[in-house]
Every structure is written in C-alpha cells, then in structure tokens.
Design a protein around this motif. Structure first.
Motif: not given
Length: 332
Positions: A123-127
C-alpha cells in the motif's frame, strides 16, 4: 544491536554479552529444566499519562528463579521497606578469551517478501493519505530499481561476532538455599517468613546471621537442574533469522578463582610480524577439574577431550553443591 567495547591495548572492538544477560539465560534454562513457572512480575503505571512506575516481584524463594536470581522490591514514595536479596550467583560478562581470538563483522540483510508478489500486498499513500492505484505505483517506480517488498537493513545495524568466548560463575553456597530473616535489612517480609515455615523451611544460622533453609527435597530437585543450566544454557534471542549452536569447548571447576582462570587462558606470541594469541586449556592445575568436549580439540591442542565431558562437568557440580552442609553451616 551487538554490545561491544573498545580494547585499548589491541585497538579492536570486542563483542560481549553482559553478565545480566548470561544470568537470565541460565535462569531461563533452570526453570525450563524444572518445568516450573517463573515468579510473576507486576508492572505499575500512573494514569492518565501511563507513566511507567515500579516493577515488582513477589520476593518469594519458593520460586526457583527468585531463589537463584535474587530480587529487589522498592515501592514508589518510600512508604514501605525495600526488600532485596542478592543472587548467590556472581556472573561475569561473556567476552573473548583474548582480544585476538574474537572479532566482529558487519553484514547486510533484508526483509524479503518479493517471491510472492500476488500474495503480499503493498500500500502506497500520498502526503494527503490517499491510497495510490496499481497504475500510479507502477508509474512511480518506473526508471528505478526500487522494490517495495524487499527492505534492506543497513549493515552497520547488523553486527555479528565470532571467536572463542569465556565467562565465569561464582556460587555462594552459604546463601544458595538460605534466606536471611533479619528485619533490619530485610530479604523477606514477615508474612513470607511465616508462609515459608509452614511449607517446611526451617531456621538455622550462617555467617550472615539467622536464616531460613529450603527443605531438603526442594534442594535435591533444584541442584541437578541448576548444574545442568550452568553447563548447558544458551543466549536467548527474539531473532529467528540466525542460529548458532554455541558449542561449549571446555569447562573448569574449582574453588579458587585464580586457579580456575589459569586453567582456561590464552598466551600471546609476538615472534612473527603480527602478534597472535593461542588458546590454552590446562588440565594440570591443582584442585581444578577440567572437562574438554570433542569440539574443543578443533580449537586448541588437548589430549583429554571426551564425548561425555559436559555430563561429567555437570556431575562434578552436583557433587560439590550436594556436599555442602546447608543445614548446619555454623556448628552449635
């Protein structure tokens, strides 16, 4: 990380395990051998911040780990007496037998889950906390060799050690099974003293004064387990990625500390370009019993290695402890 210290004479970092860690490993092996539970530990916190306060144990020698390991109960605020018993075991650090016979090295390791990319989710999340889609992650990784399922851990955080290590244990037989009943510097509460007496502990004297002695049947159960633990303990770790059998090469048993350290030692040789150290296990020291395992013959010259060396060392410890007169330390 690996504990270490700097040796000024030979200008090397030396790995070690503290005497406290060795002691804990011995006691863990003891209660495992006895098939008993350790004494319960109570952790106190202060609300509402959950600030850590004191940590207490029962201070009861009926627990084998407390009888052998000792205790200290100091309540916050000083509103009650501090109850403490010094362990009858004095244990040195586990350290190289000589600075030239022990070393440290660094190794890079990884936490790798790249073999099954369809199972292990990334899982990759932005700021802003928004989860990126698969296409967005692929675009983010384009042009790089970065893996999201393999984490490299810096090598300077993963030091390993090898070499020949030694440690020393002194057993105070006077206090091994005897607990003081002096209430000026208390080892026991008055309630615990009464409870122990009902369970067969009886009053006697040693050089430190009035004390309670563990029942004979309890001593006969603990002595073989303690002897086994002293010879066969292993350092415990919560890391399962590596395994070392930590084979015991030699054991020296005696009642004079200087002679025991003479029996297992190292000798410096400076005849060549670089100084070298030679391990020596000497079975000719008076009043010291030396036991050499078969593995020991691979590290130093010996003619006394034996397949039952460690069993013999264990039996020697049992004999020495059993021979001590715990009931009548001071003749009436």
């Amino acid at each position: 990380g690996q504990k270490r210290y700097w040796d000024d004479q030979f200008q090397r970092w030396m790995a070690f395990s503290s005497g406290q860690q060795v002691k804990r490993s011995i006691i863990e092996h003891l209660i495992t051998r006895l098939n008993e539970q350790p004494a319960p530990v109570t952790f106190y916190f202060e609300a509402p911040t959950l600030k850590e306060k004191e940590v207490t144990t029962p201070g009861n020698p009926n627990f084998a780990d407390q009888l052998v390991g000792g205790w200290m109960i100091a309540n916050a605020g000083g509103t009650s007496r501090t109850i403490k018993r010094r362990s009858p075991l004095s244990i040195s650090a586990l350290r190289p037998i000589h600075p030239l016979l022990g070393g440290m090295h660094e190794e890079p390791i990884s936490f790798d889950r790249s073999d099954r990319p369809d199972i292990h989710k990334v899982v990759v999340k932005d700021t802003d906390g928004r989860e990126l889609s698969s296409n967005e992650i692929s675009e983010l990784l384009s042009g790089s060799d970065r893996s999201l399922r393999r984490k490299w851990i810096p090598k300077d955080k993963n030091r390993r050690t090898s070499g020949l290590f030694i440690y020393d244990v002194a057993i105070d037989l006077r206090t091994l099974f005897c607990v003081s009943v002096n209430q000026l510097e208390p080892e026991l509460t008055e309630e615990t003293i009464k409870d122990l007496k009902t369970q067969g502990w009886f009053e006697t004297r040693n050089v430190f004064g009035e004390c309670l002695v563990a029942p004979k049947e309890r001593r006969e159960k603990i002595i073989p387990a303690l002897s086994h633990a002293l010879i066969n303990w292993r350092i415990l770790t919560n890391q399962s990625r590596t395994f070392s059998p930590m084979e015991t090469l030699a054991v020296a048993i005696g009642q004079n500390a200087n002679k025991v350290t003479d029996a297992i030692r190292a000798k410096l040789n400076q005849d060549g370009e670089k100084p070298v150290a030679q391990p020596i296990v000497d079975d000719s020291i008076d009043d010291v019993n030396v036991f050499v395992s078969l593995a020991g013959a691979g590290y130093f010259v010996t003619n006394v290695e034996s397949p039952d060396a460690l069993d013999s060392a264990e039996r020697r410890l049992i004999d020495l402890i059993t021979e001590f007169d715990f009931d009548n330390q001071i003749p009436s």
